[in-house]
Design a protein around this motif. Structure first.
Motif, PDB file in Angstrom:
ATOM      1  N   LEU A  88      44.089  59.432  36.115  1.00 35.07           N
ATOM      2  CA  LEU A  88      43.848  58.171  36.817  1.00 35.07           C
ATOM      3  C   LEU A  88      42.584  57.491  36.306  1.00 35.07           C
ATOM      4  O   LEU A  88      42.541  56.269  36.164  1.00 35.07           O
ATOM      5  N   TYR A  89      41.563  58.274  36.008  1.00 37.94           N
ATOM      6  CA  TYR A  89      40.333  57.722  35.451  1.00 37.94           C
ATOM      7  C   TYR A  89      40.597  57.104  34.080  1.00 37.94           C
ATOM      8  O   TYR A  89      40.117  56.019  33.775  1.00 37.94           O
ATOM      9  N   GLY A  90      41.388  57.786  33.258  1.00 33.39           N
ATOM     10  CA  GLY A  90      41.728  57.261  31.935  1.00 33.39           C
ATOM     11  C   GLY A  90      42.518  55.979  32.017  1.00 33.39           C
ATOM     12  O   GLY A  90      42.304  55.055  31.229  1.00 33.39           O
ATOM     13  N   MET A  91      43.448  55.913  32.959  1.00 33.16           N
ATOM     14  CA  MET A  91      44.230  54.682  33.125  1.00 33.16           C
ATOM     15  C   MET A  91      43.327  53.518  33.531  1.00 33.16           C
ATOM     16  O   MET A  91      43.479  52.396  33.029  1.00 33.16           O
ATOM     17  N   ALA A  92      42.399  53.763  34.432  1.00 29.89           N
ATOM     18  CA  ALA A  92      41.476  52.708  34.859  1.00 29.89           C
ATOM     19  C   ALA A  92      40.594  52.270  33.691  1.00 29.89           C
ATOM     20  O   ALA A  92      40.320  51.074  33.524  1.00 29.89           O
ATOM     21  N   HIS A  93      40.175  53.213  32.877  1.00 28.68           N
ATOM     22  CA  HIS A  93      39.349  52.903  31.708  1.00 28.68           C
ATOM     23  C   HIS A  93      40.132  52.050  30.713  1.00 28.68           C
ATOM     24  O   HIS A  93      39.611  51.045  30.189  1.00 28.68           O
ATOM     25  N   ASP A  94      41.375  52.399  30.460  1.00 27.36           N
ATOM     26  CA  ASP A  94      42.207  51.620  29.542  1.00 27.36           C
ATOM     27  C   ASP A  94      42.439  50.209  30.058  1.00 27.36           C
ATOM     28  O   ASP A  94      42.430  49.240  29.295  1.00 27.36           O
ATOM     29  N   ARG A  95      42.660  50.077  31.356  1.00 24.67           N
ATOM     30  CA  ARG A  95      42.865  48.738  31.931  1.00 24.67           C
ATOM     31  C   ARG A  95      41.616  47.878  31.780  1.00 24.67           C
ATOM     32  O   ARG A  95      41.693  46.681  31.512  1.00 24.67           O
ATOM     33  N   ARG A  96      40.443  48.498  31.955  1.00 19.54           N
ATOM     34  CA  ARG A  96      39.188  47.757  31.796  1.00 19.54           C
ATOM     35  C   ARG A  96      39.029  47.277  30.362  1.00 19.54           C
ATOM     36  O   ARG A  96      38.647  46.133  30.102  1.00 19.54           O
TER      37      ARG A  96
ATOM     38  N   GLU B  40      39.966  38.897  27.567  1.00 20.94           N
ATOM     39  CA  GLU B  40      38.951  37.856  27.768  1.00 20.94           C
ATOM     40  C   GLU B  40      38.327  37.438  26.441  1.00 20.94           C
ATOM     41  O   GLU B  40      38.080  36.249  26.219  1.00 20.94           O
ATOM     42  N   ALA B  41      38.071  38.387  25.556  1.00 22.59           N
ATOM     43  CA  ALA B  41      37.486  38.060  24.255  1.00 22.59           C
ATOM     44  C   ALA B  41      38.457  37.239  23.424  1.00 22.59           C
ATOM     45  O   ALA B  41      38.053  36.302  22.720  1.00 22.59           O
ATOM     46  N   ARG B  42      39.748  37.556  23.499  1.00 19.04           N
ATOM     47  CA  ARG B  42      40.748  36.795  22.758  1.00 19.04           C
ATOM     48  C   ARG B  42      40.829  35.359  23.275  1.00 19.04           C
ATOM     49  O   ARG B  42      40.904  34.409  22.505  1.00 19.04           O
TER      50      ARG B  42
ATOM     51  N   ARG C 150      39.700  29.392  22.483  1.00 11.71           N
ATOM     52  CA  ARG C 150      39.287  28.066  22.958  1.00 11.71           C
ATOM     53  C   ARG C 150      38.133  27.554  22.107  1.00 11.71           C
ATOM     54  O   ARG C 150      37.314  28.328  21.624  1.00 11.71           O
ATOM     55  N   PRO C 151      38.086  26.253  21.911  1.00  7.33           N
ATOM     56  CA  PRO C 151      37.015  25.697  21.073  1.00  7.33           C
ATOM     57  C   PRO C 151      35.646  25.921  21.722  1.00  7.33           C
ATOM     58  O   PRO C 151      35.502  25.910  22.924  1.00  7.33           O
ATOM     59  N   SER C 152      34.696  26.127  20.869  1.00  6.43           N
ATOM     60  CA  SER C 152      33.350  26.398  21.347  1.00  6.43           C
ATOM     61  C   SER C 152      32.757  25.140  21.960  1.00  6.43           C
ATOM     62  O   SER C 152      32.934  24.034  21.462  1.00  6.43           O
ATOM     63  N   SER C 153      32.026  25.315  23.051  1.00 10.44           N
ATOM     64  CA  SER C 153      31.396  24.176  23.701  1.00 10.44           C
ATOM     65  C   SER C 153      30.078  23.816  23.026  1.00 10.44           C
ATOM     66  O   SER C 153      29.510  22.764  23.271  1.00 10.44           O
ATOM     67  N   ARG C 154      29.584  24.712  22.154  1.00  3.03           N
ATOM     68  CA  ARG C 154      28.334  24.444  21.455  1.00  3.03           C
ATOM     69  C   ARG C 154      28.613  23.578  20.238  1.00  3.03           C
ATOM     70  O   ARG C 154      29.608  23.746  19.548  1.00  3.03           O
ATOM     71  N   ALA C 155      27.725  22.655  19.985  1.00  8.06           N
ATOM     72  CA  ALA C 155      27.840  21.843  18.776  1.00  8.06           C
ATOM     73  C   ALA C 155      27.320  22.649  17.601  1.00  8.06           C
ATOM     74  O   ALA C 155      26.338  23.367  17.704  1.00  8.06           O
TER      75      ALA C 155
END
Length: 55
Positions: free
Chosen positions: A22-30, A37-39, A44-49
């Motif tokens: 169960l700990y491993g599954m939670a770790h994989d989900r995280r 989120e990184a993808r 999305r285009p960067s908001s910085r110029a």
């Protein structure tokens, strides 16, 4: 009373054996959530110029 203790013992052993999984599954989900989120942030285009230096 003895039957209740037997049930508790079985439940304890089950939880003891299932806890690492169960700990491993939670770790994989995280990790999956962080990759998702990184993808999204990379797509999305960067908001910085972006500034270029003219030398």
């Amino acid at each position: 009373m003895n039957t209740a203790l037997n049930y508790l013992a079985v439940l304890f052993v089950f939880l003891l054996l299932a806890a690492p999984s169960l700990y491993g599954m939670a770790h994989d989900r995280r990790i999956d959530r962080q990759l998702r989120e990184a993808r999204r942030a990379a797509e999305r285009p960067s908001s910085r110029a972006e500034f270029t230096e003219a030398a």
